[in-house]
Motif scaffolding. Sequence first.
Motif, mmCIF file in Angstrom:
data_model
loop_
_atom_site.group_PDB
_atom_site.id
_atom_site.type_symbol
_atom_site.label_atom_id
_atom_site.label_comp_id
_atom_site.label_asym_id
_atom_site.label_seq_id
_atom_site.Cartn_x
_atom_site.Cartn_y
_atom_site.Cartn_z
ATOM 1 N N HIS A 210 2.399 -32.698 56.067
ATOM 2 C CA HIS A 210 1.094 -32.907 55.441
ATOM 3 C C HIS A 210 0.877 -34.407 55.241
ATOM 4 O O HIS A 210 1.742 -35.215 55.600
ATOM 5 C CB HIS A 210 0.981 -32.130 54.124
ATOM 6 C CG HIS A 210 1.910 -32.568 53.040
ATOM 7 N ND1 HIS A 210 3.285 -32.467 53.130
ATOM 8 C CD2 HIS A 210 1.671 -33.120 51.813
ATOM 9 C CE1 HIS A 210 3.835 -32.912 52.025
ATOM 10 N NE2 HIS A 210 2.882 -33.333 51.207
ATOM 11 N N ASP B 206 3.860 -39.978 50.377
ATOM 12 C CA ASP B 206 5.305 -40.051 50.610
ATOM 13 C C ASP B 206 5.722 -39.421 51.937
ATOM 14 O O ASP B 206 6.903 -39.459 52.304
ATOM 15 C CB ASP B 206 6.086 -39.419 49.443
ATOM 16 C CG ASP B 206 5.624 -38.017 49.107
ATOM 17 O OD1 ASP B 206 4.405 -37.761 49.121
ATOM 18 O OD2 ASP B 206 6.478 -37.161 48.818
ATOM 19 N N HIS B 207 4.752 -38.869 52.669
ATOM 20 C CA HIS B 207 5.031 -38.253 53.965
ATOM 21 C C HIS B 207 4.372 -39.015 55.119
ATOM 22 O O HIS B 207 4.890 -39.015 56.232
ATOM 23 C CB HIS B 207 4.550 -36.797 53.977
ATOM 24 C CG HIS B 207 5.201 -35.966 52.923
ATOM 25 N ND1 HIS B 207 6.148 -35.015 53.211
ATOM 26 C CD2 HIS B 207 5.072 -35.983 51.569
ATOM 27 C CE1 HIS B 207 6.579 -34.468 52.067
ATOM 28 N NE2 HIS B 207 5.932 -35.041 51.065
ATOM 29 N N ASP C 184 6.925 -29.801 51.485
ATOM 30 C CA ASP C 184 6.712 -29.672 50.040
ATOM 31 C C ASP C 184 6.243 -28.270 49.646
ATOM 32 O O ASP C 184 5.749 -28.070 48.543
ATOM 33 C CB ASP C 184 5.677 -30.700 49.559
ATOM 34 C CG ASP C 184 6.268 -32.094 49.485
ATOM 35 O OD1 ASP C 184 7.419 -32.288 49.928
ATOM 36 O OD2 ASP C 184 5.570 -33.002 48.995
ATOM 37 N N TYR D 292 12.012 -31.365 51.395
ATOM 38 C CA TYR D 292 11.750 -32.811 51.379
ATOM 39 C C TYR D 292 12.134 -33.451 50.057
ATOM 40 O O TYR D 292 12.473 -34.623 50.009
ATOM 41 C CB TYR D 292 10.265 -33.032 51.667
ATOM 42 C CG TYR D 292 9.906 -34.418 52.143
ATOM 43 C CD1 TYR D 292 10.306 -34.861 53.405
ATOM 44 C CD2 TYR D 292 9.144 -35.280 51.358
ATOM 45 C CE1 TYR D 292 9.962 -36.128 53.868
ATOM 46 C CE2 TYR D 292 8.799 -36.541 51.814
ATOM 47 C CZ TYR D 292 9.206 -36.962 53.067
ATOM 48 O OH TYR D 292 8.853 -38.218 53.522
ATOM 49 N N HIS D 293 12.050 -32.667 48.974
ATOM 50 C CA HIS D 293 12.384 -33.229 47.657
ATOM 51 C C HIS D 293 13.512 -32.470 46.968
ATOM 52 O O HIS D 293 13.619 -32.488 45.748
ATOM 53 C CB HIS D 293 11.139 -33.228 46.759
ATOM 54 C CG HIS D 293 10.019 -34.072 47.285
ATOM 55 N ND1 HIS D 293 10.153 -35.424 47.509
ATOM 56 C CD2 HIS D 293 8.739 -33.763 47.651
ATOM 57 C CE1 HIS D 293 8.999 -35.910 47.975
ATOM 58 N NE2 HIS D 293 8.141 -34.923 48.088
HETATM 59 ZN ZN LIG Z 1 6.153 -35.003 48.932
#
Ligand SMILES: [Zn+2]
Length: 303
Positions: free
Chosen positions: A126, A130-131, A232, A278-279
């Motif tokens: 997306h 941060d991506h 995410d 991702y996190h």
């Molecule tokens: Zn993120």
Amino acid sequence: MTVNRRAVIAGLTAGLLLPRFAFAADLSLGDMRVETLSDGHLTLPRSMLFAGLEPEAVDDILQACGVAKGAILPPINVTLLRHEGRVVLFDAGSGPSFQASAGQLALALEVVGISPEEVTHVVFTHCHPDHLWGVLDDFDDPLFPNAEYLLGQGEWDYWFDPNTASTIAGERASMAVGAHRRLEVIEDRVTRFRAGDEILPGVLAHASFGHTPGHMSFELRSGTESLLIGGDAIGNHHVSFAEPSWPIGTDQDAEAAAQTRLRLLDMLALDQMQLIGYHLPKGGIGRVERQGSGFRFVAGVDI
Ligand SMILES: [Zn+2]
């Protein structure tokens, strides 16, 4: 110079105070080699992430998961896939202008011996900062000059629309402006795809809308083995596992995001499929297990 710098980084990352740029979590899936690289971490206030939730109930879950008090510091795990001569990144990190604790992907690549020029594909889950924002370097030029970019059609349509900045909730307007500006720079190299497409050999796109309108996750398949790069869609290892139906402040459509999360957690637990989040902690690789009425994340590589 490069060798010295690498040696310095390797020395630093052996300590406890700095994030590790390249994780030991390096797994093989048939002839696919998969690892995660750290872009650093985010710094998010609890009041934003857990807006509207009962603070005591949230605290209980965080404590049980060993999360320190104060701001939440989610790691940022960029997946690197090496397969049949391709060097593929799943998301591009935060770049130099989002948060000071993030934007380390170029260093992480250097540590594993990959130059930005060698990256052949960047696949986006997306278009949040941060991506996406890591596609441009300090000079606003593309960091990966030879890469083809792959982005879901719905996500492209939403963030490339210049009207999005004025229709999205106010606090998210800067994300829309930032996304549009970066997509304009890379527009000529973006290939759009749809849910269900095999976007690269052995890489299938799964719709996982809610966090953003066109969020995609990716299933890597080789023979009978598979793993899910979840982006995410499952954004933290505490509240979103223990109480997946609870709204999370970073999800644009909290209700749709919760439905997606429940569906994916169910599938991952049932199929015992490996997940890269991702996190999620410890490089983001692990499995999902049922726990009580919810789930838990079990970090570690076992394929
Ligand atoms: Zn993120």
